[in-house]
Scaffold this motif. Structure first.
Motif, PDB file in Angstrom:
ATOM      1  N   LEU A 145       0.851  -1.182   0.000  1.00 23.76           N
ATOM      2  CA  LEU A 145       0.000   0.000   0.000  1.00 23.76           C
ATOM      3  C   LEU A 145       0.888   1.233   0.000  1.00 23.76           C
ATOM      4  O   LEU A 145       1.881   1.287   0.723  1.00 23.76           O
ATOM      5  CB  LEU A 145      -0.931   0.022   1.211  1.00 23.76           C
ATOM      6  N   SER A 146       0.536   2.223  -0.815  1.00 16.44           N
ATOM      7  CA  SER A 146       1.262   3.494  -0.850  1.00 16.44           C
ATOM      8  C   SER A 146       0.257   4.630  -0.806  1.00 16.44           C
ATOM      9  O   SER A 146      -0.860   4.511  -1.315  1.00 16.44           O
ATOM     10  CB  SER A 146       2.117   3.615  -2.118  1.00 16.44           C
ATOM     11  N   VAL A 147       0.675   5.742  -0.176  1.00 18.25           N
ATOM     12  CA  VAL A 147      -0.173   6.930  -0.118  1.00 18.25           C
ATOM     13  C   VAL A 147       0.652   8.139  -0.541  1.00 18.25           C
ATOM     14  O   VAL A 147       1.842   8.230  -0.236  1.00 18.25           O
ATOM     15  CB  VAL A 147      -0.776   7.145   1.283  1.00 18.25           C
ATOM     16  N   PHE A 148      -0.001   9.072  -1.250  1.00 21.97           N
ATOM     17  CA  PHE A 148       0.671  10.256  -1.766  1.00 21.97           C
ATOM     18  C   PHE A 148      -0.215  11.477  -1.551  1.00 21.97           C
ATOM     19  O   PHE A 148      -1.407  11.456  -1.894  1.00 21.97           O
ATOM     20  CB  PHE A 148       0.952  10.112  -3.270  1.00 21.97           C
ATOM     21  N   ALA A 149       0.367  12.535  -1.000  1.00 21.06           N
ATOM     22  CA  ALA A 149      -0.370  13.781  -0.853  1.00 21.06           C
ATOM     23  C   ALA A 149      -0.626  14.388  -2.225  1.00 21.06           C
ATOM     24  O   ALA A 149       0.208  14.298  -3.126  1.00 21.06           O
ATOM     25  CB  ALA A 149       0.413  14.757   0.016  1.00 21.06           C
ATOM     26  N   GLN A 150      -1.779  15.027  -2.359  1.00 20.44           N
ATOM     27  CA  GLN A 150      -2.152  15.689  -3.594  1.00 20.44           C
ATOM     28  C   GLN A 150      -2.517  17.139  -3.279  1.00 20.44           C
ATOM     29  O   GLN A 150      -3.212  17.417  -2.308  1.00 20.44           O
ATOM     30  CB  GLN A 150      -3.361  14.989  -4.232  1.00 20.44           C
ATOM     31  N   GLY A 151      -2.054  18.069  -4.099  1.00 20.75           N
ATOM     32  CA  GLY A 151      -2.454  19.458  -3.942  1.00 20.75           C
ATOM     33  C   GLY A 151      -1.869  20.143  -2.730  1.00 20.75           C
ATOM     34  O   GLY A 151      -2.554  20.927  -2.068  1.00 20.75           O
ATOM     35  N   GLY A 152      -0.616  19.858  -2.417  1.00 22.09           N
ATOM     36  CA  GLY A 152       0.023  20.513  -1.272  1.00 22.09           C
ATOM     37  C   GLY A 152       0.243  19.544  -0.136  1.00 22.09           C
ATOM     38  O   GLY A 152       0.907  18.520  -0.292  1.00 22.09           O
ATOM     39  N   GLU A 153      -0.336  19.838   1.020  1.00 22.93           N
ATOM     40  CA  GLU A 153      -0.167  18.990   2.196  1.00 22.93           C
ATOM     41  C   GLU A 153      -1.436  18.207   2.495  1.00 22.93           C
ATOM     42  O   GLU A 153      -2.555  18.698   2.306  1.00 22.93           O
ATOM     43  CB  GLU A 153       0.188  19.839   3.419  1.00 22.93           C
ATOM     44  N   ALA A 154      -1.235  16.973   2.971  1.00 22.97           N
ATOM     45  CA  ALA A 154      -2.316  16.180   3.539  1.00 22.97           C
ATOM     46  C   ALA A 154      -2.006  16.064   5.027  1.00 22.97           C
ATOM     47  O   ALA A 154      -0.989  15.479   5.414  1.00 22.97           O
ATOM     48  CB  ALA A 154      -2.391  14.802   2.887  1.00 22.97           C
ATOM     49  N   ARG A 155      -2.867  16.645   5.858  1.00 28.39           N
ATOM     50  CA  ARG A 155      -2.600  16.712   7.296  1.00 28.39           C
ATOM     51  C   ARG A 155      -3.478  15.730   8.055  1.00 28.39           C
ATOM     52  O   ARG A 155      -4.605  15.447   7.664  1.00 28.39           O
ATOM     53  CB  ARG A 155      -2.831  18.143   7.797  1.00 28.39           C
ATOM     54  N   GLY A 156      -2.932  15.243   9.172  1.00 27.78           N
ATOM     55  CA  GLY A 156      -3.671  14.275   9.973  1.00 27.78           C
ATOM     56  C   GLY A 156      -3.812  12.950   9.254  1.00 27.78           C
ATOM     57  O   GLY A 156      -4.904  12.383   9.173  1.00 27.78           O
ATOM     58  N   VAL A 157      -2.696  12.425   8.736  1.00 27.05           N
ATOM     59  CA  VAL A 157      -2.706  11.148   8.024  1.00 27.05           C
ATOM     60  C   VAL A 157      -2.471  10.014   9.018  1.00 27.05           C
ATOM     61  O   VAL A 157      -1.532  10.054   9.820  1.00 27.05           O
ATOM     62  CB  VAL A 157      -1.637  11.128   6.915  1.00 27.05           C
ATOM     63  N   TYR A 158      -3.338   8.996   8.952  1.00 26.96           N
ATOM     64  CA  TYR A 158      -3.229   7.826   9.821  1.00 26.96           C
ATOM     65  C   TYR A 158      -3.053   6.578   8.968  1.00 26.96           C
ATOM     66  O   TYR A 158      -3.798   6.347   8.012  1.00 26.96           O
ATOM     67  CB  TYR A 158      -4.483   7.670  10.682  1.00 26.96           C
ATOM     68  N   LEU A 159      -2.056   5.793   9.295  1.00 25.49           N
ATOM     69  CA  LEU A 159      -1.812   4.488   8.672  1.00 25.49           C
ATOM     70  C   LEU A 159      -1.741   3.484   9.808  1.00 25.49           C
ATOM     71  O   LEU A 159      -0.757   3.422  10.546  1.00 25.49           O
ATOM     72  CB  LEU A 159      -0.502   4.512   7.875  1.00 25.49           C
ATOM     73  N   GLU A 160      -2.777   2.680   9.957  1.00 29.20           N
ATOM     74  CA  GLU A 160      -2.892   1.777  11.101  1.00 29.20           C
ATOM     75  C   GLU A 160      -3.027   0.335  10.632  1.00 29.20           C
ATOM     76  O   GLU A 160      -3.669   0.066   9.613  1.00 29.20           O
ATOM     77  CB  GLU A 160      -4.094   2.171  11.965  1.00 29.20           C
ATOM     78  N   GLY A 161      -2.423  -0.581  11.362  1.00 25.36           N
ATOM     79  CA  GLY A 161      -2.478  -1.992  11.002  1.00 25.36           C
ATOM     80  C   GLY A 161      -1.533  -2.351   9.877  1.00 25.36           C
ATOM     81  O   GLY A 161      -1.627  -3.436   9.302  1.00 25.36           O
ATOM     82  N   LEU A 162      -0.591  -1.456   9.564  1.00 24.56           N
ATOM     83  CA  LEU A 162       0.386  -1.664   8.509  1.00 24.56           C
ATOM     84  C   LEU A 162       1.783  -1.814   9.117  1.00 24.56           C
ATOM     85  O   LEU A 162       1.993  -1.551  10.306  1.00 24.56           O
ATOM     86  CB  LEU A 162       0.360  -0.491   7.531  1.00 24.56           C
ATOM     87  N   LYS A 163       2.731  -2.254   8.315  1.00 28.77           N
ATOM     88  CA  LYS A 163       4.098  -2.455   8.818  1.00 28.77           C
ATOM     89  C   LYS A 163       4.676  -1.158   9.357  1.00 28.77           C
ATOM     90  O   LYS A 163       5.327  -1.146  10.400  1.00 28.77           O
ATOM     91  CB  LYS A 163       4.984  -3.015   7.699  1.00 28.77           C
ATOM     92  N   TYR A 164       4.458  -0.060   8.636  1.00 28.51           N
ATOM     93  CA  TYR A 164       4.953   1.242   9.066  1.00 28.51           C
ATOM     94  C   TYR A 164       3.755   2.109   9.433  1.00 28.51           C
ATOM     95  O   TYR A 164       3.094   2.658   8.557  1.00 28.51           O
ATOM     96  CB  TYR A 164       5.783   1.900   7.958  1.00 28.51           C
ATOM     97  N   GLU A 165       3.465   2.195  10.722  1.00 25.34           N
ATOM     98  CA  GLU A 165       2.308   2.949  11.172  1.00 25.34           C
ATOM     99  C   GLU A 165       2.644   4.429  11.339  1.00 25.34           C
ATOM    100  O   GLU A 165       3.783   4.792  11.639  1.00 25.34           O
ATOM    101  CB  GLU A 165       1.777   2.380  12.486  1.00 25.34           C
ATOM    102  N   GLN A 166       1.620   5.251  11.113  1.00 24.66           N
ATOM    103  CA  GLN A 166       1.727   6.683  11.353  1.00 24.66           C
ATOM    104  C   GLN A 166       0.423   7.139  11.986  1.00 24.66           C
ATOM    105  O   GLN A 166      -0.654   6.612  11.685  1.00 24.66           O
ATOM    106  CB  GLN A 166       1.979   7.455  10.053  1.00 24.66           C
ATOM    107  N   HIS A 167       0.523   8.133  12.867  1.00 22.19           N
ATOM    108  CA  HIS A 167      -0.656   8.596  13.591  1.00 22.19           C
ATOM    109  C   HIS A 167      -0.701  10.121  13.584  1.00 22.19           C
ATOM    110  O   HIS A 167      -0.049  10.778  14.390  1.00 22.19           O
ATOM    111  CB  HIS A 167      -0.650   8.063  15.028  1.00 22.19           C
TER     112      HIS A 167
END
Length: 211
Positions: free
Chosen positions: A146-168
């Protein structure tokens, strides 16, 4: 309940998940008619300037566009679906071939998200969608990338949960691909963005809910 709008473009054909049902509409964007012809399928609507067709267009309805226009044939097809009340889109034949067309079709996912609709682009290895101030979930047993990419500047408050590399709650920018190449771990997973637009790509071995 309104059905789903299935769009077929002139890029590489992939039949994964192709299953229009009663109440759905199939729209061929210009050369997207070709793979449907090979499958002996007739689109409900075929739209375009038809510069990439060798034969005359044929479908339940033909919408001819001028060769010089602002909308791509793909965007014109999406507008037809939106005007007829559809809010769920499956997009095929939208990757491969010309890289500029592929980029344009990825931007079209952002267009749909900003219209309050959801588009899912299907290609041979990945499915892609755009999230605008929203979330999506994956069921237990999901595997692959799975990959995620910001569009149109910044994407704030990004959560990636249950994945190998988590972000909160981190911020992702559109000039640094920090969200590429994450991995499912087999447990339920969640991707969310509080403020902004996020392009999400996942392999077919992942089990997205509601997709």
């Amino acid at each position: 309940m309104q059905g789903r709008c299935w769009i077929v473009g002139a890029g590489d054909w992939c039949a994964r998940g192709w299953a229009p049902r009663a109440g759905d509409i199939v729209v061929a964007a210009d050369g997207g008619q070709a793979p449907l012809v090979r499958l002996n399928l007739l689109p409900d609507v075929v739209v375009g300037d038809f510069d990439s067709l060798r034969d005359a267009p044929h479908g339940g309805e033909v919408v001819r566009l001028p060769a010089e226009k602002d909308d791509t044939d793909m965007v014109a097809a999406l507008r037809i679906g939106l005007e007829r009340g559809y809010r769920e889109f499956r997009i095929y034949g939208a990757a491969g071939g010309r890289i500029d067309h592929t980029i344009a079709n990825l931007q079209s996912l952002n267009f749909l998200a900003r219209q309050g609709a959801r588009g899912v682009l299907v290609e041979e290895r990945y499915m892609l969608t755009s999230l605008l101030n929203g979330e999506m979930r994956f069921r237990a047993g999901s595997r692959g990338m799975l990959s995620v990419f910001a569009q149109g500047g910044e994407a704030r408050g990004v959560y990636l949960e249950g994945l190998k590399y988590e972000q909160h709650g981190f911020t992702l920018r559109d000039d640094y691909p920090m969200g590429v190449s994450n991995e499912f771990t087999g447990v339920p997973a969640r991707v969310a963005v509080r403020d902004g637009l996020l392009l999400v790509a996942w392999t077919h071995t992942a089990l997205a809910e509601g997709i």
